[in-house]
Enzyme design. Structure first.
Site, PDB file in Angstrom:
ATOM      1  N   PHE A 134       0.826  -1.149   0.086  1.00  0.00           N
ATOM      2  CA  PHE A 134       0.237  -0.010   0.000  1.00  0.00           C
ATOM      3  C   PHE A 134       1.100   1.205  -0.045  1.00  0.00           C
ATOM      4  O   PHE A 134       1.535   1.877   0.355  1.00  0.00           O
ATOM      5  CB  PHE A 134      -0.202  -0.063   1.333  1.00  0.00           C
ATOM      6  CG  PHE A 134      -1.444   1.114   0.913  1.00  0.00           C
ATOM      7  CD1 PHE A 134      -3.609   1.343   0.339  1.00  0.00           C
ATOM      8  CD2 PHE A 134      -1.434   2.100   1.972  1.00  0.00           C
ATOM      9  CE1 PHE A 134      -3.479   2.443   0.352  1.00  0.00           C
ATOM     10  CE2 PHE A 134      -1.781   3.053   1.962  1.00  0.00           C
ATOM     11  CZ  PHE A 134      -3.487   3.927   1.398  1.00  0.00           C
ATOM     12  N   ASP A 219       9.467   2.523   1.753  1.00  0.00           N
ATOM     13  CA  ASP A 219       8.275   3.588   2.171  1.00  0.00           C
ATOM     14  C   ASP A 219       8.010   3.723   3.419  1.00  0.00           C
ATOM     15  O   ASP A 219       6.910   2.355   3.841  1.00  0.00           O
ATOM     16  CB  ASP A 219       6.916   3.229   1.327  1.00  0.00           C
ATOM     17  CG  ASP A 219       5.738   3.804   1.440  1.00  0.00           C
ATOM     18  OD1 ASP A 219       5.494   4.284   2.975  1.00  0.00           O
ATOM     19  OD2 ASP A 219       4.113   3.290   1.084  1.00  0.00           O
ATOM     20  N   LYS A 248       2.369   9.670   8.400  1.00  0.00           N
ATOM     21  CA  LYS A 248       1.444   9.590   9.364  1.00  0.00           C
ATOM     22  C   LYS A 248       2.377  10.670  10.748  1.00  0.00           C
ATOM     23  O   LYS A 248       2.323  11.944  11.143  1.00  0.00           O
ATOM     24  CB  LYS A 248       1.458   7.636  10.046  1.00  0.00           C
ATOM     25  CG  LYS A 248       0.955   7.359   9.089  1.00  0.00           C
ATOM     26  CD  LYS A 248       0.272   5.991   8.751  1.00  0.00           C
ATOM     27  CE  LYS A 248      -1.398   5.616   7.325  1.00  0.00           C
ATOM     28  NZ  LYS A 248      -0.260   5.068   6.659  1.00  0.00           N
TER      29      LYS A 248
HETATM   30  C1  LIG Z   1      -0.734   5.445   4.925  1.00  0.00           C
HETATM   31  C2  LIG Z   1      -0.006   5.187   4.330  1.00  0.00           C
HETATM   32  C3  LIG Z   1       0.681   5.670   2.881  1.00  0.00           C
HETATM   33  C4  LIG Z   1      -0.679   6.979   2.536  1.00  0.00           C
HETATM   34  O1  LIG Z   1      -0.403   8.171   3.246  1.00  0.00           O
HETATM   35  P1  LIG Z   1      -1.450   9.116   3.510  1.00  0.00           P
HETATM   36  O2  LIG Z   1      -1.150  10.423   4.110  1.00  0.00           O
HETATM   37  O3  LIG Z   1      -2.616   8.802   4.129  1.00  0.00           O
HETATM   38  O4  LIG Z   1      -1.247   9.419   2.151  1.00  0.00           O
HETATM   39  C5  LIG Z   1       1.674   5.057   1.907  1.00  0.00           C
HETATM   40  N1  LIG Z   1       2.048   4.358   2.785  1.00  0.00           N
HETATM   41  C6  LIG Z   1       2.201   3.634   3.270  1.00  0.00           C
HETATM   42  C7  LIG Z   1       2.923   2.500   3.728  1.00  0.00           C
HETATM   43  C8  LIG Z   1       1.261   4.044   4.137  1.00  0.00           C
HETATM   44  O5  LIG Z   1       0.601   3.018   5.488  1.00  0.00           O
END
Ligand SMILES: *Cc1c(COP(=O)(O)O)cnc(C)c1O
Length: 399
Positions: A134, A219, A248
């Site tokens: 994701f 990421d 986050k």
């Molecule tokens: C939550 C998340 C995203 C997206 O972040 P947003 O601030 O919601 O756009 C991307 N990568 C990972 C691993 C995430 O957990």
């Protein structure tokens, strides 16, 4: 307080939300419009790393809002400079670009890798990503994600994100061709159900990408900022990636994210990257405040202690209820259940009286735990005791 139903219906429907309006938060607790309190083990999906209403965040917001909110991204501002220096000094990266969301930071990482491919790899542009990954909800990051069904949503996809299998180096090797510029992954797949990339896999992946002249992008939107007990999850594997994204926890609840890269990869030219709110002092001042709380040795030790406690407690529940154990790193953990009663448990927990409990089931047989990083030992014990009661309640109906 009464719910304004007309106003509620003015909001675009994007997911099934319970008819609750949250009005107040403090530490690990949220309060809804009726005054009912909820013990929050989701914390905005691993966002509120210091819980709700932490004084360091409130002070930073109040102080900075009086000083300067946004001089425009065309000028330097002090908090963004301070936060960039902190991140660079604490990591293997040399340059930081601030963004407003994890998806936007990842979008920037993808652009940076493609730019680097144009300059150094004859236009190579493909980024190998992973099944079940994701990376966000923009078109490119949805294409980079490996969520089932997402390849057909909003078709056509952004091209160039072949999918490998996590922890399977051969599956990555098999996808590398002339057009490949990078490999991108979450050190722990969060939305997929808390699936860690192994240390061996991360090390081998670093080796392989270096050998083949490819960039390694981590990421760390969910795993970064002490969530796993190290400031950044890649540090557990002892590797040095080329690009990292943060989101986050970096803002402790406010919209802030970051794209970090090594000097040799920081190849944007003027005009390639930017954004109206990027690096604004109001958000980066909060980032500085959060960083200074979470980056101390004591704070990281406490995360480890709570992590061990949560792990042991989840394993005990698993043993008691005949489940399949737990997994995760630091305070990003999942309980792997023996049946699909995750959604029923989430609902029963929310409806619990007099105080509710907020849990998340990213898969029907899985509960994910993302408490505030400063959650107390008593709070972890309380959550575990309540969960045990809820299992008794839900399973007495569904046997
Ligand atoms: C939550 C998340 C995203 C997206 O972040 P947003 O601030 O919601 O756009 C991307 N990568 C990972 C691993 C995430 O957990």
């Amino acid at each position: 307080m009464k719910i304004d139903h007309a106003g509620l219906h003015a909001l675009m429907e994007i997911t099934a939300r319970p008819e609750l309006v949250f009005v107040r938060g403090e530490g690990s607790w949220l309060q809804d419009h009726t005054g009912k309190r909820y013990f929050d083990f989701i914390q905005g999906w691993a966002v509120n790393c210091l819980g709700h209403g932490h004084p360091a965040i409130l002070d930073a917001l109040a102080r900075q809002s009086r000083e300067l909110i946004n001089p425009s991204p065309a000028f330097y501002n002090q908090p963004s400079i301070e936060l960039a220096r902190r991140i660079v000094e604490a990591s293997c990266f040399d340059r930081v670009f601030f963004a407003n969301s994890g998806a936007e930071a990842n979008e920037g990482a993808i652009k940076l890798a493609r730019k680097w491919g144009q300059l150094h790899r004859h236009g190579a542009y493909k980024i190998i990503t992973f099944d079940h990954a994701f990376h966000g909800r923009t078109l490119a990051t949805m294409s980079a994600s490996g969520k089932p069904g997402w390849d057909r949503k909003f078709a056509p996809q952004v091209e160039g994100f072949p999918k490998a299998d996590l922890n399977d180096l051969d599956s990555v090797r098999a996808l590398i061709d002339e057009q490949t510029v990078a490999v991108m992954l979450e050190p722990v797949q969060g939305e997929a159900g808390v699936i860690p990339a192994t240390r061996e896999f991360l090390r081998a992946l670093r080796e392989l990408t270096r050998e083949r002249g490819l960039l390694l992008i981590v990421d760390e939107v969910q795993t970064g900022m002490a969530r796993t007990g190290r400031l950044f999850a890649y540090q557990h594997a002892g590797i040095e990636p080329d690009i990292m994204t943060l989101g986050k926890g970096i803002g402790g609840g406010v919209p802030l994210a970051a794209l970090c890269a090594r000097e040799a990869v920081s190849c944007f030219e003027h005009g390639d990257q930017g954004g109206t709110y990027n690096g604004n002092p109001l958000m980066t001042a909060v980032g500085v405040a959060v960083f200074d709380v979470i980056s101390t040795a004591q704070f990281l030790d406490d995360v480890h202690a709570r992590s061990r406690q949560l792990k042991a407690g989840l394993n005990a529940l698993s043993g008691k209820w005949g489940m399949h154990g737990e997994r995760g790193v630091g305070l990003l953990r999942a309980l792997i259940m023996d049946r699909d009663d995750g959604p029923a448990l989430v609902e029963a927990a929310r409806k619990r009286a007099p105080e509710g409990l907020l849990l998340n089931a990213p898969r029907p047989n899985l509960l994910r735990f993302m408490p505030a990083l400063n959650v107390t030992a008593d709070e972890v014990d309380t959550m575990l005791a309540w969960l045990d009661e809820l299992l008794t309640q839900v399973r007495s109906h569904t046997k």
